[in-house]
Design a protein around this motif. Sequence first.
Motif, PDB file in Angstrom:
ATOM      1  N   MET A 150      11.691  33.948  53.074  1.00 47.95           N
ATOM      2  CA  MET A 150      11.555  32.490  53.753  1.00 47.95           C
ATOM      3  C   MET A 150      12.618  31.490  53.477  1.00 47.95           C
ATOM      4  N   SER A 151      13.247  31.091  54.170  1.00 50.00           N
ATOM      5  CA  SER A 151      14.542  30.065  53.217  1.00 50.00           C
ATOM      6  C   SER A 151      13.754  28.636  53.136  1.00 50.00           C
ATOM      7  N   TYR A 152      15.152  28.184  52.254  1.00 49.68           N
ATOM      8  CA  TYR A 152      14.570  26.598  51.195  1.00 49.68           C
ATOM      9  C   TYR A 152      13.974  25.501  52.974  1.00 49.68           C
ATOM     10  N   ALA A 153      14.852  26.171  53.957  1.00 49.63           N
ATOM     11  CA  ALA A 153      14.817  25.119  55.128  1.00 49.63           C
ATOM     12  C   ALA A 153      13.252  25.177  55.988  1.00 49.63           C
ATOM     13  N   LYS A 154      12.896  26.631  56.028  1.00 46.35           N
ATOM     14  CA  LYS A 154      12.002  26.494  56.046  1.00 46.35           C
ATOM     15  C   LYS A 154      10.863  26.259  55.990  1.00 46.35           C
ATOM     16  N   GLU A 155      10.455  26.125  53.911  1.00 45.02           N
ATOM     17  CA  GLU A 155       9.625  25.450  53.497  1.00 45.02           C
ATOM     18  C   GLU A 155       9.000  24.271  53.415  1.00 45.02           C
ATOM     19  N   ILE A 156      10.318  23.359  53.506  1.00 48.62           N
ATOM     20  CA  ILE A 156      10.863  22.048  54.140  1.00 48.62           C
ATOM     21  C   ILE A 156       9.571  21.603  55.229  1.00 48.62           C
ATOM     22  N   HIS A 157       8.400  20.608  55.542  1.00 50.90           N
ATOM     23  CA  HIS A 157       8.076  20.324  56.628  1.00 50.90           C
ATOM     24  C   HIS A 157       8.290  18.483  56.843  1.00 50.90           C
ATOM     25  N   THR A 158       8.158  18.007  57.972  1.00 47.39           N
ATOM     26  CA  THR A 158       7.578  16.635  57.850  1.00 47.39           C
ATOM     27  C   THR A 158       6.040  16.405  57.869  1.00 47.39           C
ATOM     28  N   LEU A 159       5.932  15.789  56.817  1.00 48.12           N
ATOM     29  CA  LEU A 159       4.003  15.066  57.236  1.00 48.12           C
ATOM     30  C   LEU A 159       3.273  14.922  58.075  1.00 48.12           C
ATOM     31  N   SER A 160       2.679  14.964  58.642  1.00 48.53           N
ATOM     32  CA  SER A 160       1.492  15.280  59.721  1.00 48.53           C
ATOM     33  C   SER A 160       0.966  13.580  59.182  1.00 48.53           C
ATOM     34  N   LYS A 193      10.956   9.444  58.456  1.00 48.00           N
ATOM     35  CA  LYS A 193      10.073  10.739  58.273  1.00 48.00           C
ATOM     36  C   LYS A 193      10.492  11.789  57.271  1.00 48.00           C
ATOM     37  N   ILE A 194      10.951  11.338  56.650  1.00 46.84           N
ATOM     38  CA  ILE A 194      11.740  12.072  54.944  1.00 46.84           C
ATOM     39  C   ILE A 194      10.539  13.344  54.751  1.00 46.84           C
ATOM     40  N   GLU A 195      11.376  14.433  54.520  1.00 49.05           N
ATOM     41  CA  GLU A 195      10.404  16.026  54.679  1.00 49.05           C
ATOM     42  C   GLU A 195      10.902  16.223  53.131  1.00 49.05           C
ATOM     43  N   PHE A 196       9.576  16.953  52.737  1.00 56.69           N
ATOM     44  CA  PHE A 196       9.179  17.713  51.113  1.00 56.69           C
ATOM     45  C   PHE A 196       8.798  18.590  51.359  1.00 56.69           C
ATOM     46  N   ASN A 197       9.055  19.910  50.131  1.00 54.62           N
ATOM     47  CA  ASN A 197       8.508  20.913  50.597  1.00 54.62           C
ATOM     48  C   ASN A 197       7.313  21.240  49.817  1.00 54.62           C
ATOM     49  N   ASN A 198       6.678  19.601  48.587  1.00 51.51           N
ATOM     50  CA  ASN A 198       6.121  20.469  48.369  1.00 51.51           C
ATOM     51  C   ASN A 198       5.437  19.353  47.057  1.00 51.51           C
ATOM     52  N   GLU A 199       3.763  19.282  46.652  1.00 53.91           N
ATOM     53  CA  GLU A 199       3.712  17.544  46.487  1.00 53.91           C
ATOM     54  C   GLU A 199       3.821  17.899  44.561  1.00 53.91           C
ATOM     55  N   SER A 248       7.053  12.958  43.276  1.00 55.59           N
ATOM     56  CA  SER A 248       8.050  12.592  42.264  1.00 55.59           C
ATOM     57  C   SER A 248       8.998  11.621  42.972  1.00 55.59           C
ATOM     58  N   TYR A 249       9.455  11.783  44.353  1.00 58.39           N
ATOM     59  CA  TYR A 249       9.757  11.111  45.157  1.00 58.39           C
ATOM     60  C   TYR A 249       9.531  10.032  45.719  1.00 58.39           C
ATOM     61  N   LEU A 250       7.718  10.173  45.273  1.00 58.03           N
ATOM     62  CA  LEU A 250       7.506   8.704  45.706  1.00 58.03           C
ATOM     63  C   LEU A 250       7.133   7.393  44.300  1.00 58.03           C
ATOM     64  N   TYR A 251       7.262   8.787  42.621  1.00 58.42           N
ATOM     65  CA  TYR A 251       7.604   7.804  41.394  1.00 58.42           C
ATOM     66  C   TYR A 251       8.703   7.254  41.819  1.00 58.42           C
ATOM     67  N   THR A 252       8.882   7.838  41.398  1.00 52.93           N
ATOM     68  CA  THR A 252      10.856   7.281  41.806  1.00 52.93           C
ATOM     69  C   THR A 252      11.883   6.396  42.893  1.00 52.93           C
ATOM     70  N   SER A 253      10.760   6.018  43.950  1.00 54.57           N
ATOM     71  CA  SER A 253      10.634   5.176  45.167  1.00 54.57           C
ATOM     72  C   SER A 253      10.565   3.622  44.269  1.00 54.57           C
ATOM     73  N   VAL A 254       9.432   4.339  44.173  1.00 60.79           N
ATOM     74  CA  VAL A 254       8.471   2.939  43.538  1.00 60.79           C
ATOM     75  C   VAL A 254       8.692   2.504  42.493  1.00 60.79           C
ATOM     76  N   LYS A 255       9.732   3.334  41.351  1.00 61.69           N
ATOM     77  CA  LYS A 255      11.039   2.269  40.154  1.00 61.69           C
ATOM     78  C   LYS A 255      11.349   1.632  40.733  1.00 61.69           C
ATOM     79  N   ASN A 256      12.204   2.032  41.623  1.00 68.11           N
ATOM     80  CA  ASN A 256      13.639   1.976  42.127  1.00 68.11           C
ATOM     81  C   ASN A 256      13.344   0.546  42.613  1.00 68.11           C
ATOM     82  N   LYS A 257      12.208   0.982  43.783  1.00 63.95           N
ATOM     83  CA  LYS A 257      12.071  -0.309  44.873  1.00 63.95           C
ATOM     84  C   LYS A 257      11.942  -1.903  43.373  1.00 63.95           C
TER      85      LYS A 257
END
Length: 186
Positions: free
Chosen positions: A1-11, A55-61, A66-75
């Motif tokens: 499975m390719s990397y792109a297929k593992e990434i999905h937008t959150l429902s 509609k930011i996409e993530f490949n795992n929890e 990581s994105y949330l903590y980094t974004s909150v830090k930067n914000k």
Amino acid sequence: MSYAKEIHTLSLAEYKKIFDSLYASLCVFSQSYVNNLDVAKDLVQDVFIKIWEDKIEFNNEVAIKSYLYTSVKNKSLDFLKSSRFKSTEHMSVIEIDSLNKESFYLKEVVIEEASSRIEEAINTLPNKCAQIMRLSIKELTNVEIAKQLDISVNTVKAQKKIAYKRLRPLLKDYFVFIAFVFYSFD
């Protein structure tokens, strides 16, 4: 499975689950930067809104956290650097720079993650036992806990013993990590 297929937008259901599980921790995390819970809540909400609207996409929890903590830090840091904050508060460039260090960020993330894990573990305890442990974490003595809960000191000791026995296996993997981080970054 390719990397792109593992990434999905959150429902919507996944988004709500992530929001419900991380919102409080992220608010406390942001508060460690901005020192104001109301501002922290606004900043965290802004981050969650951005994820949903863009509609930011993530490949795992792990990537989501990581994105949330980094974004909150930067914000939070952006808020501290903003003219609105500077006009009402006085924080030096050196103080803001110390908050921007990787060691501060990692320490705060670990504190929040450990606090969440500890709270989850305490929630598995019987109600009275959980109450005693929460008061103990707030550094109340056995006598103070007994007085507050209107129980004997021996009951407090017995309940703590039960709690430690049940919590130790649930939290064993976190103690070594927490100790390592605190000794490494101080």
